[in-house]
Scaffold this active site. Structure first.
Site, PDB file in Angstrom:
ATOM      1  N   GLU A  40      -8.423   3.928   6.101  1.00  0.00           N
ATOM      2  CA  GLU A  40      -9.132   3.468   4.904  1.00  0.00           C
ATOM      3  C   GLU A  40      -9.204   1.937   4.867  1.00  0.00           C
ATOM      4  O   GLU A  40     -10.262   1.354   4.659  1.00  0.00           O
ATOM      5  CB  GLU A  40      -8.404   3.989   3.668  1.00  0.00           C
ATOM      6  N   HIS A  41      -8.063   1.279   5.029  1.00  0.00           N
ATOM      7  CA  HIS A  41      -7.986  -0.184   5.013  1.00  0.00           C
ATOM      8  C   HIS A  41      -7.440  -0.672   6.350  1.00  0.00           C
ATOM      9  O   HIS A  41      -6.396  -0.186   6.796  1.00  0.00           O
ATOM     10  CB  HIS A  41      -7.028  -0.685   3.923  1.00  0.00           C
TER      11      HIS A  41
ATOM     12  N   HIS B 240       1.479   3.147  -3.312  1.00  0.00           N
ATOM     13  CA  HIS B 240       0.492   4.017  -3.959  1.00  0.00           C
ATOM     14  C   HIS B 240       1.026   5.437  -4.137  1.00  0.00           C
ATOM     15  O   HIS B 240       0.670   6.119  -5.091  1.00  0.00           O
ATOM     16  CB  HIS B 240      -0.801   4.055  -3.138  1.00  0.00           C
TER      17      HIS B 240
ATOM     18  N   GLN C 142       0.815  -1.216   0.000  1.00  0.00           N
ATOM     19  CA  GLN C 142       0.000   0.000   0.000  1.00  0.00           C
ATOM     20  C   GLN C 142       0.845   1.262   0.000  1.00  0.00           C
ATOM     21  O   GLN C 142       0.439   2.295  -0.523  1.00  0.00           O
ATOM     22  CB  GLN C 142      -0.953  -0.009   1.197  1.00  0.00           C
TER      23      GLN C 142
ATOM     24  N   ASP D  71      -8.369  -4.091  -3.554  1.00  0.00           N
ATOM     25  CA  ASP D  71      -8.030  -3.110  -4.593  1.00  0.00           C
ATOM     26  C   ASP D  71      -8.311  -3.638  -5.997  1.00  0.00           C
ATOM     27  O   ASP D  71      -8.718  -2.882  -6.884  1.00  0.00           O
ATOM     28  CB  ASP D  71      -6.548  -2.742  -4.509  1.00  0.00           C
TER      29      ASP D  71
ATOM     30  N   HIS E 137     -47.827  27.854   6.245  1.00  0.00           N
ATOM     31  CA  HIS E 137     -47.893  26.416   6.471  1.00  0.00           C
ATOM     32  C   HIS E 137     -49.141  26.065   7.278  1.00  0.00           C
ATOM     33  O   HIS E 137     -49.835  25.086   7.000  1.00  0.00           O
ATOM     34  CB  HIS E 137     -46.653  25.932   7.242  1.00  0.00           C
TER      35      HIS E 137
END
Length: 446
Positions: A318-319, A253, A250, A352, A412
């Protein structure tokens, strides 16, 4: 008690993009809004060294591009998309429409309606990112989106054939070879050749992310996404080599991707650090992975798994991978994450690329308030109301009149009063000299 076995060299960056990014993105958006295709063409030539009579690929071009790929590549795309489609269809089945009678003759319901037009952005940069086509375009089509406009940039001045195949097989209705802010802006505002959409989905660099942020409201977006993150929770049963390989997977990335290990075992933590450093030596993507690990990598020792799960929730990564004796315990112990990966048999790379769950997930703590992209993001859940019992309408009218006047909303209140009078005979003194209530009829349907 916590102990840092490896601390990050840099603190997390400011969530706000630099001023020059915000200014440049605003400039490009306004240029595309004013000048349409001419602006898109100028920026494509400037940033991507790319120009052609039409950025949209014809059906013949798509067919030729797809047929140029090895059969194994096409077979793999089909297999991966089958997994993504299957999971998205299961999600779709979980979305329930209903209609219920909540009081005599009062029927309330909800319907799920697909968004009409969606723009999907599949980033390019150095590498073709086929998986983003599966996660965005295919999921939108499963949701029932009528028209999906897919954009991706050229790579080194060439059409990315595998990405085009993935977009086409995912069901894209139009494919445009155009990238960056100009692609996002064109889909958001519409140009002569790129139709306006209602929602834009897909990841991208800081400029693309900022373009989505600035255009949010004018169009919908999937979510705000930042650098990819991975966090591993490990106990004494974990394998250091698996931890190290998955952290590096990861980190590659990008240089700002955090890779974090929280462990209850100091020996495993230190061995994982040693192995990460060894793997990075000749990793082809070390230009990204090495600075990510140096600047944003962490290894934290904690006393027990309860503390590990609490700390992992604070990161809201995230993960999150769970390498423990009882990985499913995390399903109860944790609540703030984009996606969980339970046990060493699975990994973030599966999520992924191949397993079928959506990989577009919240980052930078956003997992505290949202999940990731899913089929429901491309669907509007709308409500409807119908009253078939006149006495119920009259009762609601009286309640509406009282409730609205507490808030000083006289208009109303009168809307409720009218129905209380028409269907229940209530007094309607304010209507005197304006209209005759008896002339309205009793509302009985033919």
């Amino acid at each position: 008690m916590q102990k840092q076995l490896k601390a990050p060299a840099n603190a997390p960056g400011d969530r706000k993009p630099p001023a020059e990014v915000r200014t440049k993105v605003e400039e490009i958006i306004e240029d595309v809004r004013t000048n349409g295709d001419d602006a898109v063409r100028r920026y494509s030539a400037l940033f991507d060294k790319w120009d052609r009579p039409s950025y949209r690929l014809s059906a013949d071009e798509i067919e030729s591009i797809v047929s140029s790929l090895p059969q194994q590549v096409l077979d793999d795309i089909v297999q991966v998309q089958a997994s993504v489609r299957n999971f998205a269809e299961l999600q779709l089945e979980s979305l329930r429409e209903f209609e219920a009678e909540t009081m005599p003759g009062v029927f309330l319901g909800q319907k799920n309606l697909p968004i009409r037009a969606v723009g999907t952005y599949i980033p390019g940069g150095r590498y073709p990112l086929l998986a983003s086509a599966h996660m965005t375009t295919l999921t939108a089509k499963v949701a029932g989106v009528e028209r999906v406009i897919a954009c991706t940039p050229p790579i080194d001045g060439q059409i990315p054939a595998a990405t085009v195949a993935a977009m086409h097989l995912a069901g894209a209705d139009e494919i445009h070879i155009v990238g960056g802010v100009q692609a996002i802006a064109a889909m958001a505002v519409g140009t002569e050749s790129i139709p306006k959409v209602d929602l834009i989905a897909g990841p991208g660099n800081a400029y693309v992310a900022e373009a989505k942020r600035q255009l949010f409201g004018e169009v919908g977006i999937d979510l705000f996404a930042g650098p990819t993150e991975v966090l591993i929770v490990a106990d004494e049963t974990a394998t250091p080599a698996t931890i190290a390989v998955d952290l590096v997977s990861q980190a590659e990335h990008g240089p700002d991707s955090p890779a974090i290990l929280i462990t209850t075992d100091e020996e495993i933590g230190r061995e994982a650090i040693r192995l990460v450093e060894a793997i990075l030596v000749d990793l082809p993507t070390r230009d990204f992975a090495a600075p990510a690990w140096a600047d944003h990598g962490q290894v934290i020792l904690v006393d027990d798994l309860d503390e590990a799960y609490r700390l992992a929730d604070e990161f809201a990564s995230e993960h999150v991978q769970i390498f423990t004796r009882e990985p499913r315990r995390a399903l109860e112990a944790m609540r703030d994450y984009g996606a969980l990966f339970l046990g060493e048999e699975t990994c973030v790379s599966y999520g992924d690329k191949v397993i079928g769950t959506n990989h577009t997930l919240p980052t930078r703590g956003a997992a505290r308030y949202t999940g990731g992209l899913w089929v429901g993001k491309f669907i509007k859940t709308v409500t409807y109301q119908e009253i078939r019992d006149l006495s119920s309408s009259a009762k609601l009218g009286e309640l509406c009149g009282r409730a609205a006047r507490v808030e000083r909303f006289e208009g109303h209140a009168r809307s409720g009063d009218l129905r209380a009078a028409r269907y229940g005979g209530a007094d309607l003194s304010w209507a005197a000299g304006i209209f005759d209530v008896s002339a309205l009829g009793n509302g009985v349907r033919a």
